[in-house]
Scaffold this active site. Structure first.
Site, PDB file in Angstrom:
ATOM      1  CG  HIS A 112      -0.309   0.075   2.545  1.00  0.00           C
ATOM      2  ND1 HIS A 112      -0.070   1.268   3.187  1.00  0.00           N
ATOM      3  CD2 HIS A 112       0.149  -0.892   3.387  1.00  0.00           C
ATOM      4  CE1 HIS A 112       0.500   1.037   4.360  1.00  0.00           C
ATOM      5  NE2 HIS A 112       0.645  -0.264   4.506  1.00  0.00           N
ATOM      6  CD  GLU A 115      -2.672  -1.550   5.922  1.00  0.00           C
ATOM      7  OE1 GLU A 115      -2.686  -2.474   6.757  1.00  0.00           O
ATOM      8  OE2 GLU A 115      -2.211  -0.410   6.188  1.00  0.00           O
ATOM      9  CD  GLU A 116      -1.357   2.389   7.686  1.00  0.00           C
ATOM     10  OE1 GLU A 116      -2.102   2.083   8.643  1.00  0.00           O
ATOM     11  OE2 GLU A 116      -0.172   2.013   7.590  1.00  0.00           O
ATOM     12  CG  HIS A 161       1.681   3.493  12.366  1.00  0.00           C
ATOM     13  ND1 HIS A 161       0.468   2.907  12.704  1.00  0.00           N
ATOM     14  CD2 HIS A 161       1.963   3.036  11.115  1.00  0.00           C
ATOM     15  CE1 HIS A 161       0.053   2.153  11.703  1.00  0.00           C
ATOM     16  NE2 HIS A 161       0.958   2.209  10.726  1.00  0.00           N
ATOM     17  CD  GLU A 166       1.554  -3.584   5.843  1.00  0.00           C
ATOM     18  OE1 GLU A 166       2.487  -2.903   6.321  1.00  0.00           O
ATOM     19  OE2 GLU A 166       0.441  -3.092   5.587  1.00  0.00           O
ATOM     20  CG  ASP A 180       3.232   0.814   7.546  1.00  0.00           C
ATOM     21  OD1 ASP A 180       2.813   0.151   6.601  1.00  0.00           O
ATOM     22  OD2 ASP A 180       2.526   1.171   8.515  1.00  0.00           O
TER      23      ASP A 180
END
Length: 929
Positions: free
Chosen positions: A230, A276-277, A376, A303, A242
């Site tokens: 993604h 995706e998030e 994140h 991922e 990510d």
């Protein structure tokens, strides 16, 4: 009379007992061994024994000297260091020039995977574009960039095809290049997303996917392998790992494969996933709507939740796909990871779920996981990706995809978790069925029984119980220490270093294990007999647990089988040494010193690698699992588990030097633990600039109440109040505390993550009035929310009521120009709706509907029918929406006419280095429709 030596004593007993009876009749013929026990006890006490075996005496003294424990412990430390080197080894990166090297045999380019090429892509996505959140301008910029890069590669491939076919060598037939096709999918949809024990209804609008297919033609197109990554990011991160890293890997694979001879059997479909998030919207859209979905037979999902170390295979659901993973150059994965992830303990999920649930696909889920401290956060940028990581992930993915496309029949693959697999030090990969595992475990179990039957293993009920209690003590001793000192120590003092818990809690774990052995040490038996019983108890415990895990068909049972097998082999080795040493039929009565090296070598080396993986995963994870999680207890327990599994033969070894010395060792370990516990608490602060504390910040404007509030919440039970004091001083306002029961509604914008957040709340209205350049506004009592333009709105259309069935129908229209990620919540007995998914309850239920849309998506529509007592029984709906500004670019939407105030801007600018902020502004409004 001359003294009676041991050989004479043995000879006397051999005249009265048949050959072999003393070996196999250990419990039935106690007298000879009792005599030997008394002799060994006397020797242990230092009494002179004239047994005529001076060589044996010298050997005994040397192996029990002060150098012996240091030698064995040094050996274990060496294994630990070797495991560390093996576990974290990464390949040498390949430059862009090396990726274009010519094959001297053919003169053609022998394209290689290049880390440098991947880093260029990752750098542009994460550093130049930045926060690529669904619905923002950066989201659209990312799509444009990917389309441009893919188009350039497609045009280059077409030019290569026009030049004619390739040859692989002199005299070999020509090979054509693959067909290169692209799609851009923009779709709407809905799905139910159950996560963290909450039910979430998902809607999406204008969700974009970019798709590439490489194939050999129509025959290959009948079956395909999907590679997914993604390109969007979450709220608080520019997402280098990510998931820009897998995006870069897929682009590099397309570059290489589009210029190599066409794949032989199956096509490859690359999905550049646009959401995706936002809770896996884009993958759902592809697998339920795209024309290629019927040709997809397997998936490789890429991922990341970390920025360093090797990538790991952590989910797999097909024997054929797992077997294919054998072909990667740097395998790293174990069925234990699959079993752990399946329990739901790890609060995470990937697009793999959508492909399995809606596409019924088999496949592999691979991720970068080490150093997830940066996951994140604003620190997930290209410069923090470890050197060699992109090369590792890329070469593995390239080898796997090529093998699957060339060699594997994809039709007829069945989903199963009953597959045992593990890598051997990153060099080889082993996989076999659960049936094969059970058969091999039967053999290992029979081997254990043979060792007992011949007398090589001499377990007792007490020795078996002592091993089980030692395991319990290894876990509970550090946990009890944390509980006892919870008011003295700083929570999470170990957080900034993964290995620090091993140093702090490890000594206490060993102390607990050895304390149990001290209690079970039989003073009437020799030290050697105590050692043998303990080692035999270890064998029995692991053999029994292996059998139970096998009956339950747990793939991780191979790990227990390894301990049973190597302990049995060590006992047999000890048995053979005893037979050679005594040349009699007496059997085994002690443990040869070299046996510990045999028992510990491979299993300690392998287990050390697994413990590294466990610690790498658990310690950073504690920084984001919620403020109520007992993280100190969790880490203490995990450390205890690792210490016990590291080298179980230490339980037997602890008896080697006597009960008195063992007691002193236990006291020393407890003292070491207490010193390290206090020092770590006083010296180490849990957080620093590369191991930050995660803080969520929401500047919420409540359109219904007129309040303008700043919510600050943290994700772990570590220190937080000091930072709140800084924020209070910054805004000159006292913060109010709200516990989780209130914060659940405060943080609906990030539901279901809201259930982990408790808040400190600051009223920003006084600060805004004080700093505004608008004097009228500063002196007015008018709610600041009156100055918000184009706030999200809900309106009802096509309203009707059926009094007979008591059903009220309406169409809900939401408009949210310049806002993203709306969350709508209400309570009702819903009977029908326009979303293409089942209604989760036929009773009154609390519904939360999250919506995400592509760039410039300004609204959505939902048709609804619910049980109502009358035409005026309206729905009370709460709506939250995020502003599109403020995601990492120091931009903030100001109130109309208020001037440049910048509440969020000031907070971000004053942020300490040890804080990682996930910040956004939102509006909240209640409607009755």
């Amino acid at each position: 009379m001359a003294s009676l030596g041991r050989p004479a004593l043995i000879q006397r007993h051999l005249h009265t007992v048949k050959d072999g009876s003393l070996e196999t009749g250990y419990l039935h013929n106690p007298d000879p061994l009792a005599t030997l026990t008394r002799l060994d006890d006397a020797k242990a006490r230092g009494h002179h024994m004239s047994d005529g075996d001076s060589t044996s005496q010298v050997r005994s003294r040397s192996t029990r000297s002060t150098h012996a424990p240091l030698l064995y412990l040094g050996f274990l430390v060496s294994l630990l260091l070797l495991a560390h080197r093996i576990h974290y080894a990464l390949p040498t990166p390949v430059s862009s020039e090396e990726g274009l090297m010519l094959d001297p045999a053919t003169g053609h380019q022998q394209l290689r995977f290049s880390e440098e090429n991947v880093r260029k892509i990752v750098r542009h996505l994460s550093d130049d574009i930045g926060y690529r959140i669904v619905g923002t301008a950066q989201d659209q910029e990312t799509q444009d960039y990917l389309i441009h890069e893919i188009t350039a590669m497609k045009e280059h491939a077409q030019r290569q095809r026009l030049r004619g076919p390739l040859t692989t060598g002199v005299g070999e037939s020509a090979l054509s290049l693959p067909q290169f096709e692209t799609w851009i999918q923009v779709a709407d949809g809905s799905h139910q997303f159950d996560f963290m024990s909450k039910v979430v209804m998902k809607m999406y609008t204008n969700m974009t996917n970019i798709i590439v297919r490489l194939s050999c033609g129509p025959e290959c197109d009948k079956s395909a392998i999907l590679l997914n990554a993604h390109y969007d990011t979450t709220l608080g991160s520019p997402g280098a790992a990510d998931d820009a890293l897998p995006i870069g890997v897929m682009l590099e694979l397309i570059r290489i494969l589009s210029q190599r001879p066409a794949l032989k059997q199956n096509s490859l479909v690359f999905l550049f996933n646009g959401g995706e998030e936002s809770l896996q919207d884009a993958s759902h859209s592809f697998i339920t709507n795209h024309e290629l979905r019927y040709s997809i037979k397997a998936v490789i999902n890429l991922e990341a939740c970390g920025t360093s170390g090797p990538e790991v295979l952590f989910q797999a659901n097909s024997r054929r796909m797992i077997d294919a993973y054998r072909n990667v150059p740097y395998p790293h994965g174990t069925a234990m990871g699959n079993d752990i992830f399946a329990t739901g303990i790890i609060l995470s999920d990937t697009d793999f779920r959508q492909f399995v649930e809606y596409g019924n696909l088999t496949g592999l889920d691979m991720a970068v996981y080490k150093n997830s401290y940066l996951y994140h956060t604003h620190l997930d940028v290209e410069r923090n990706l470890e050197r060699g990581l992109p090369q590792h992930l890329g070469e593995n993915t390239l080898a796997l995809a090529t093998y699957l496309a060339d060699e594997v029949e994809l039709n007829g693959m069945e989903r199963t978790s009953a597959v045992v697999y593990f890598d051997i030090f990153g060099k080889a990969f082993v996989s076999y069925s659960m049936e094969t595992a059970i058969r091999s475990h039967w053999i290992i179990g029979m081997l254990a029984m043979v060792t007992i039957a011949v007398g090589a293993s001499r377990p007792t009920l007490g020795s078996v119980l002592s091993v089980m209690l030692s395991f319990a003590a290894a876990l509970s001793a550090p946990i009890l220490s944390v509980y006892g000192f919870r008011h003295v120590i700083t929570p999470m003092s170990w957080f900034s270093c993964e290995w620090l818990p091993l140093a702090i809690y490890g000594p206490m774990s060993f102390a607990g294990m050895f304390a149990v052995q001290w209690l079970f040490h039989d003073r009437k038996a020799t030290r050697g007999a105590n050692e043998l019983r303990a080692l035999s108890g270890i064998q029995v415990v692991f053999t029994i647990t292996m059998a139970l895990a096998s009956i339950a068909r747990v793939a991780s049972s191979y790990f227990l089988a390894m301990y049973s097998l190597f302990t049995s082999l060590a006992l047999l080795y000890n048995y053979s040494r005893a037979r050679l040493r005594h040349r009699t039929a007496i059997g085994v009565r002690d443990v040869n010193y070299s046996v510990y090296f045999v028992a510990s070598s491979l299993q300690t080396l392998y287990t050390s690698c697994q413990v590294f993986s466990l610690v790498d995963m658990i310690v950073p994870l504690t920084g984001r699992i919620g403020i109520t999680a007992p993280v100190d207890f969790i880490v203490a327990g995990v450390t205890g588990f690792g210490m016990f599994m590291f080298a179980p033969p230490l339980l037997a070894y602890s008896h080697r030097f006597g009960r008195a010395l063992l007691k002193r060792v236990i006291i020393g370990l407890v003292a070491m633990h207490l010193v390290l516990l206090l020092i770590s608490s006083w010296v180490f602060y849990p957080y620093d600039d590369l191991h930050p504390k995660r803080v969520f910040v929401q500047h919420q404007r409540n359109m219904t109440s007129g309040e303008s509030l700043l919510f600050l919440a943290h994700c772990d039970p570590g220190p937080f109040r000091d930072y709140i004091v800084e924020v209070e001083e910054l805004f000159g306002t006292q913060a109010d505390f709200r516990d989780i029961s209130h914060s659940a509604s405060d943080w609906k914008s990030v539901y279901p993550f809201s259930q982990f957040l408790e808040s400190y709340v600051i009223d920003t209205t006084p600060y805004i009035r004080k700093h505004t350049t608008n004097r009228t506004l500063s002196e007015s009592d008018m709610p600041l929310t009156k100055l918000i333009d184009d706030a999200p709105r809900l309106v009802a259309e096509n309203v009707s009521y059926d009094p007979v069935q008591q059903i009220r129908r309406l169409t809900i229209l939401c408009t949210h120009p310049n806002y993203i990620w709306t969350v709508t919540s209400f309570d009702a007995e819903v009977l029908e709706w326009s979303m293409k998914l089942d209604i989760p309850s036929r009773e009154r239920f609390h519904y939360v509907i999250r919506h995400a849309g592509g760039f410039r998506t300004d609204g959505w529509k939902l048709e609804l029918a619910y049980r109502a007592s009358g035409p005026e029984d309206r729905l009370r709906i709460e709506l939250t929406a995020m502003e599109t500004e403020g995601f990492g670019r120091d931009v903030e939407r100001e109130l109309r006419g208020s001037g440049e105030i910048g509440v969020m801007r000031r907070l971000v600018k004053a942020k300490p280095d040890y804080i990682a902020l996930t910040y956004f502004s939102s509006v909240l409004t209640s409607f009755e429709l």
